[in-house]
Design a protein around this motif. Structure first.
Motif, PDB file in Angstrom:
ATOM      1  N   CYS A   1       8.888  38.092 -35.969  1.00 19.19           N
ATOM      2  CA  CYS A   1       8.677  36.648 -35.711  1.00 19.19           C
ATOM      3  C   CYS A   1       8.355  35.856 -36.974  1.00 19.19           C
ATOM      4  CB  CYS A   1       7.565  36.407 -34.686  1.00 19.19           C
ATOM      5  SG  CYS A   1       7.753  37.299 -33.145  1.00 19.19           S
ATOM      6  N   LYS A   2       8.761  36.339 -38.139  1.00 18.85           N
ATOM      7  CA  LYS A   2       8.402  35.642 -39.382  1.00 18.85           C
ATOM      8  C   LYS A   2       9.221  34.388 -39.606  1.00 18.85           C
ATOM      9  CE  LYS A   2       6.167  38.920 -42.443  1.00 18.85           C
ATOM     10  NZ  LYS A   2       6.586  40.246 -42.883  1.00 18.85           N
ATOM     11  N   LYS A   3      10.534  34.506 -39.331  1.00 18.49           N
ATOM     12  CA  LYS A   3      11.432  33.408 -39.705  1.00 18.49           C
ATOM     13  C   LYS A   3      11.152  32.110 -38.962  1.00 18.49           C
ATOM     14  CE  LYS A   3      15.228  36.385 -41.025  1.00 18.49           C
ATOM     15  NZ  LYS A   3      16.587  36.845 -40.704  1.00 18.49           N
TER      16      LYS A   3
ATOM     17  N   GLN B   1       2.667  38.796 -32.239  1.00 19.75           N
ATOM     18  CA  GLN B   1       2.050  37.816 -31.340  1.00 19.75           C
ATOM     19  C   GLN B   1       0.602  37.548 -31.763  1.00 19.75           C
ATOM     20  OE1 GLN B   1       2.003  38.882 -27.171  1.00 19.75           O
ATOM     21  NE2 GLN B   1       1.972  36.736 -26.551  1.00 19.75           N
ATOM     22  N   GLY B   2      -0.114  38.624 -32.108  1.00 20.09           N
ATOM     23  CA  GLY B   2      -1.495  38.482 -32.563  1.00 20.09           C
ATOM     24  C   GLY B   2      -1.577  37.623 -33.823  1.00 20.09           C
TER      25      GLY B   2
ATOM     26  N   ILE C   1       2.368  30.830 -26.733  1.00 20.82           N
ATOM     27  CA  ILE C   1       3.311  31.919 -27.020  1.00 20.82           C
ATOM     28  C   ILE C   1       3.309  32.874 -25.842  1.00 20.82           C
ATOM     29  CG2 ILE C   1       3.918  33.796 -28.607  1.00 20.82           C
ATOM     30  CD1 ILE C   1       2.125  32.423 -30.696  1.00 20.82           C
ATOM     31  N   ARG C   2       4.502  33.225 -25.394  1.00 16.89           N
ATOM     32  CA  ARG C   2       4.592  34.231 -24.353  1.00 16.89           C
ATOM     33  C   ARG C   2       5.693  35.186 -24.771  1.00 16.89           C
ATOM     34  NH1 ARG C   2       6.382  36.246 -19.994  1.00 16.89           N
ATOM     35  NH2 ARG C   2       5.273  36.384 -18.002  1.00 16.89           N
ATOM     36  N   ALA C   3       5.346  36.441 -25.087  1.00 15.41           N
ATOM     37  CA  ALA C   3       6.332  37.392 -25.599  1.00 15.41           C
ATOM     38  C   ALA C   3       6.920  38.205 -24.446  1.00 15.41           C
ATOM     39  CB  ALA C   3       5.677  38.322 -26.610  1.00 15.41           C
TER      40      ALA C   3
END
Ligand code: TRP
Length: 320
Positions: free
Chosen positions: A89-91, A119-120, A131-133
């Motif tokens: 999830c970096k980009k 997510q953390g 955020i919901r993964a």
């Protein structure tokens, strides 16, 4: 139906075994690329993205830094960003920071470890963002059902990294049509594609001098050894990547260096010297070619951004 052999019964992941034996039973042996991404594979993949030879990540990052405000303006306020195959999830982070009051972020990935760690981190770095993964295969409608927990709003699918290039043209078309089926008119797609270019540059990106891509490719054999009770000798396979200009893709293979056989859960598989296992493709597009694909799948190309050397493109398209 034949009873499974003793060693077959001990295998936990029967689907993995079935896919491997089916793939290695073909005339051109092949393995599904999704098995490249266990935890080790995902970490090796992150290292590929940092390699000097692998220009894609940097070209894409340059485009994002340079045109971020323009992208955020195209997306507009209160958007919900959906990221299939989000990984670490970096980009997406700089985009989420730039957007005008985003409604939320919905990453989907098959690796729970990588997703949960991300997510953390993100909750700490982007406080206030919902955020919901979702753990799962992003081409499975099941993985998208959590979207219903968000209020109705504009959705934008964020699909960077030239991941669309890892699908065959037909599957890429099916996948974009599937994304479209999950969206409403006016919703968006922000997607990265590597552009057609000189074969030497392309091949260097996929056969890097530090051999990280080779380790990533061979990791699939390590997994088969560990999880499917097999005895692949890694020293008997070499990584090979080449550009196929007619198919407009870089193909990745594992070449058998001598004639030998391997046991997988009690089944014997033969390899000729020079025979290959096809593991991955990375298709390259022209901007016109990609616009054509977007049009075929129910999207209207809105605009695209490219780096100065025109190695890579990020496209924004809208659902008709
Ligand atoms: N989608 C990227 C690409 O095609 C990243 C990628 C996917 C990749 N599978 C790969 C890179 C295998 C190297 C090797 O380049």
């Amino acid at each position: 139906m034949a009873l499974p052999s003793q060693s077959e019964e001990q295998i936990q992941d029967r689907e993995f075994l079935r896919d491997v034996l089916e793939g290695l039973g073909r005339r051109q042996k092949a393995l599904p690329c999704k098995y490249l991404y266990d935890e080790t594979g995902s970490r090796l993949f992150e290292r590929i993205c940092e390699l000097d030879d692998y220009y894609l990540t940097r070209a894409e990052a340059d485009i994002f830094s340079k045109y971020l405000t323009d992208m955020a303006r195209r997306i507009g306020p209160a958007a919900l960003i959906v990221e299939p195959g989000a990984g670490n999830c970096k980009k997406v982070q700089q985009l989420l920071r730039q957007l005008d009051s985003p409604t939320g972020y919905y990453p989907i990935d098959i690796s729970p470890e990588i997703l949960m760690a991300a997510q953390g981190r993100m909750a700490a770095q982007l406080p206030g963002l919902t955020i919901r993964a979702a753990v799962g295969d992003f081409s499975d409608p099941e993985a998208w059902t959590g979207l219903m927990d968000f209020p109705a709003c504009k959705k934008v699918v964020f699909f960077p990294g030239s991941t669309i290039g890892n699908f065959s043209p037909q599957h890429a078309e099916d996948l974009l049509a599937f994304f479209k089926s999950m969206l409403q008119p006016g919703d968006g797609l922000l997607i990265g594609t590597d552009l057609v270019k000189d074969a030497v540059v392309l091949e260097r990106a996929y056969a890097d001098s530090e051999h990280v891509t080779a380790a990533f490719n061979k990791n699939i054999l390590v997994r088969i050894n560990n999880e499917l009770n097999a005895d692949f000798d890694l020293a008997l396979f070499a990584h090979r990547a080449f550009y196929h200009p007619l198919r407009q893709r870089v193909e990745m293979h594992l070449v058998s260096l001598k004639t030998h056989s391997v046991h997988i859960a009690g089944t014997r598989v033969y390899f000729e010297e020079g025979e290959t296992i096809h593991t991955e493709n990375s298709h390259k597009y022209s901007v016109a070619g990609f616009n054509c694909l977007l049009g075929k799948t129910g999207f209207t190309p809105v605009c695209h951004w490219s780096d100065i050397q025109r190695r890579y493109a990020v496209h924004y398209a809208q659902v008709n």
